[in-house]
Design an enzyme around this catalytic site. Structure first.
Site, short mmCIF file in Angstrom:
data_model
loop_
_atom_site.label_atom_id
_atom_site.label_comp_id
_atom_site.label_asym_id
_atom_site.label_seq_id
_atom_site.Cartn_x
_atom_site.Cartn_y
_atom_site.Cartn_z
N LYS A 21 28.96 2.11 -44.69
CA LYS A 21 28.57 3.08 -45.72
C LYS A 21 27.79 4.24 -45.09
CE LYS A 21 24.69 2.37 -48.18
NZ LYS A 21 23.67 3.43 -48.24
N ASN A 22 26.83 3.92 -44.22
CA ASN A 22 25.94 4.96 -43.71
C ASN A 22 26.58 5.81 -42.62
OD1 ASN A 22 24.13 4.20 -45.61
ND2 ASN A 22 22.86 2.98 -44.23
N ARG A 121 10.14 8.90 -48.41
CA ARG A 121 11.39 9.42 -47.81
C ARG A 121 11.46 10.95 -47.83
NH1 ARG A 121 16.19 5.56 -49.54
NH2 ARG A 121 16.92 6.10 -47.45
C1 EPZ Z 1 19.06 6.00 -43.51
O1 EPZ Z 1 18.09 6.50 -44.41
C2 EPZ Z 1 19.85 4.99 -44.32
N1 EPZ Z 1 20.49 5.65 -45.46
C3 EPZ Z 1 18.93 3.87 -44.81
O2 EPZ Z 1 19.77 2.89 -45.41
C4 EPZ Z 1 18.24 3.22 -43.61
O3 EPZ Z 1 17.31 2.29 -44.09
C5 EPZ Z 1 17.53 4.28 -42.77
O4 EPZ Z 1 18.46 5.32 -42.40
C6 EPZ Z 1 16.93 3.69 -41.50
O5 EPZ Z 1 17.94 3.10 -40.74
C7 EPZ Z 1 21.61 6.37 -45.24
O6 EPZ Z 1 22.10 6.46 -44.12
C8 EPZ Z 1 22.23 7.02 -46.44
P1 EPZ Z 1 15.37 7.81 -41.81
P2 EPZ Z 1 17.22 7.80 -43.99
O7 EPZ Z 1 15.46 9.28 -41.95
O8 EPZ Z 1 18.09 8.74 -43.26
C9 EPZ Z 1 10.80 8.88 -42.36
C10 EPZ Z 1 20.58 1.49 -47.05
O9 EPZ Z 1 20.13 0.45 -47.54
N2 EPZ Z 1 11.28 10.27 -42.40
O10 EPZ Z 1 15.84 7.16 -40.55
O11 EPZ Z 1 16.50 8.28 -45.20
C11 EPZ Z 1 11.28 8.10 -43.56
O12 EPZ Z 1 10.40 8.28 -44.66
C12 EPZ Z 1 19.65 2.65 -46.81
O13 EPZ Z 1 21.78 1.67 -46.71
C13 EPZ Z 1 10.34 11.29 -42.48
O14 EPZ Z 1 9.13 11.07 -42.52
O15 EPZ Z 1 16.18 7.11 -43.00
C14 EPZ Z 1 11.29 6.68 -43.06
O16 EPZ Z 1 9.98 6.16 -43.15
C15 EPZ Z 1 18.24 2.36 -47.26
N3 EPZ Z 1 10.78 12.58 -42.50
C16 EPZ Z 1 11.67 6.83 -41.59
O17 EPZ Z 1 11.40 8.21 -41.25
C17 EPZ Z 1 12.11 12.90 -42.44
O18 EPZ Z 1 12.46 14.10 -42.47
C18 EPZ Z 1 13.13 6.55 -41.29
O19 EPZ Z 1 13.89 7.36 -42.17
C19 EPZ Z 1 13.05 11.83 -42.37
C20 EPZ Z 1 12.61 10.54 -42.34
#
Ligand code: EPZ
Length: 430
Positions: A21-22, A121
């Site tokens: 999916k991702n 997020r």
């Molecule tokens: C992706 O989310 C996935 N979603 C998530 O899967 C997954 O948990 C996550 O990556 C980590 O692997 C999709 O791909 C659609 P991040 P994403 O940016 O991109 C912080 C599922 O169940 N952050 O890697 O939102 C953020 O708050 C979902 O399929 C910032 O602070 O994750 C988090 O604490 C749930 N600023 C951490 O980084 C930003 O600009 C990781 O987030 C971006 C992120």
């Protein structure tokens, strides 16, 4: 929508894993950056994909859904760079439209991303990268608006290895003038898949899967045919299902290397794990042993498998801990497990202490997010008695045919449309 199930049956047999999916969500966004036709295969038939395709249609993308798992897209007739509708606001991956539309049209207006409530997020890292590439950003009526006279390559250092920011910035930089470096990039398998897809369209991206990704911008992206990688988290969920039901499950059509952190934890907990080509067989043992888990960016233990291993720790001998280092609010499912008799303490919102209770009993539960919902189903299949998990629209967002695949492994589970269905199932099981 609810899942209703009767626990106690060890799952056994083979299950074929769907496309990731991702990876699909980033790959779909990349596809519309060309004015030529792009064919995508091994598409997972899940709600998030359907929502993104609807959003594409609304901005003029020609979408030909050949079948559940194959779609042909053509971005040549896009007539607006503004994507905002109620459905796109429900999913997180709408934000990939920012990178795709900004890269292609130097303008993007996209509804603020939604997604599972597992933390605040923010998208500050995405916006920092877009600004470095030359875009001006403003927020108004809950839309993210980006404008650029032109996009020029930049040196971007991410504060954390954000999956979304890494993919979004690869999309925008692919058509920027000059060279872009993304440091502290995320290394998940789906990052590599999106980069490979872009390169198959004529992009010049090197280093995906490592800390530093180098992108040389090109003038345009051409059509391609691309097959999405298998879903690491769906596979891990079924492997964990074998462990918690003490079953014998083979997950097929996967890339075993992507599963290393999950396989290692299953072996540490006492399961037998055998890799066989593009399959992994997991045999649960009568006794599961506790362990300590820390969720980390890839190749560490994935945060998207945290609730699922939490269920296993409830049933394991001894005291196990989970340290959630990625999201600040990903233990909400613990309240639901307590309804089943679990003994879990969450310290400072980031560390879960799981004490062995030996057995869980069926209960009426509510899914709090996508992976928590899947984990509660695993708990219900391992528990004694009947369990109902409500709010499973979450699960339908990320798992294709979850109930049918579990039924294929012998699980007594139904997807109930209403209370009547639940009553019928309970009657049949009584
Ligand atoms: C992706 O989310 C996935 N979603 C998530 O899967 C997954 O948990 C996550 O990556 C980590 O692997 C999709 O791909 C659609 P991040 P994403 O940016 O991109 C912080 C599922 O169940 N952050 O890697 O939102 C953020 O708050 C979902 O399929 C910032 O602070 O994750 C988090 O604490 C749930 N600023 C951490 O980084 C930003 O600009 C990781 O987030 C971006 C992120």
């Amino acid at each position: 929508m609810r899942y209703v199930m009767k626990g106690g049956t060890p799952l056994a047999g083979e299950v074929t894993i769907s496309g990731a999916k991702n990876a699909a969500l980033g790959i779909l966004a990349a596809a519309i950056m060309s004015d030529e036709t792009v064919t995508i295969d091994n598409l997972p038939d899940v709600r998030d994909v359907a929502v993104l395709l609807d959003a594409f249609r609304e901005i003029g993308v020609l979408v030909d859904r050949v079948d559940r798992h194959v779609v042909k897209l053509n971005g040549g007739n896009i007539f607006t760079a503004c994507a905002d509708n109620p459905s796109i606001r429900k999913i997180r991956a709408g934000y990939y439209l920012l990178g795709a539309l900004l890269g292609k049209y130097h303008h993007a207006e996209v509804a603020m991303p939604g997604g599972c409530n597992i933390g605040t997020r923010p998208i500050d890292q995405h916006l920092k990268g877009f600004r470095l590439l030359g875009a001006v950003h403003e927020n108004n009526n809950s839309r993210v608006i980006l404008d650029a006279k032109e996009l020029r390559g930049a040196h971007i250092y991410l504060d954390m290895p954000s999956v979304g920011a890494t993919i979004n910035l690869m999309l925008a930089a692919a058509l920027a003038r000059g060279n872009t470096i993304i440091e502290n990039a995320a290394k998940e398998p789906h990052i590599v898949d999106v980069a490979n897809m872009l390169n198959s369209m004529g992009a010049k991206i090197k280093g995906a899967g490592m800390d530093v990704i180098r992108i040389t911008g090109v003038e345009r992206l051409h059509g391609t045919e691309y097959t999405i990688i298998p879903d690491q988290i769906e596979a891990g969920t079924f492997m964990m299902a074998a462990a918690v039901t003490k079953g014998d499950v083979t997950v097929r059509r996967i890339i075993p290397q992507h599963m290393d952190a999950i396989s290692a934890k299953l072996m540490e907990m006492g399961c037998e794990v055998n890799e066989q080509g593009d399959s992994i067989r997991v045999v649960g043992r009568p006794t599961l042993y506790s362990c300590n888990v820390k969720t980390l960016p890839y190749p560490g233990f994935p945060t998207d498998m945290q609730p699922q291993i939490g269920v296993a720790l409830c049933l394991a001998e001894g005291v196990g801990t989970i340290t959630e280092s990625i999201f600040e609010n990903r233990f909400k499912y613990v309240d639901e497990l307590r309804k089943m008799g679990a003994d879990v303490e969450v310290v400072k919102g980031t560390v879960g202490l799981f004490r062995s209770v030996g057995v869980l009993h069926g209960a009426d539960l509510v899914a709090t997010d996508l992976r928590a919902g899947a984990a509660l189903v695993l708990a219900g299949l391992a528990a004694e008695g009947i369990t109902v998990v409500d709010n499973v629209d979450y699960v339908l967002r990320g798992y294709e045919d979850f109930d049918k695949k579990l039924q294929g492994l012998g699980a007594e589970i139904r997807l109930a449309e209403n209370e009547e269905d639940v009553k019928k199932f309970k009657f049949r099981m009584s």
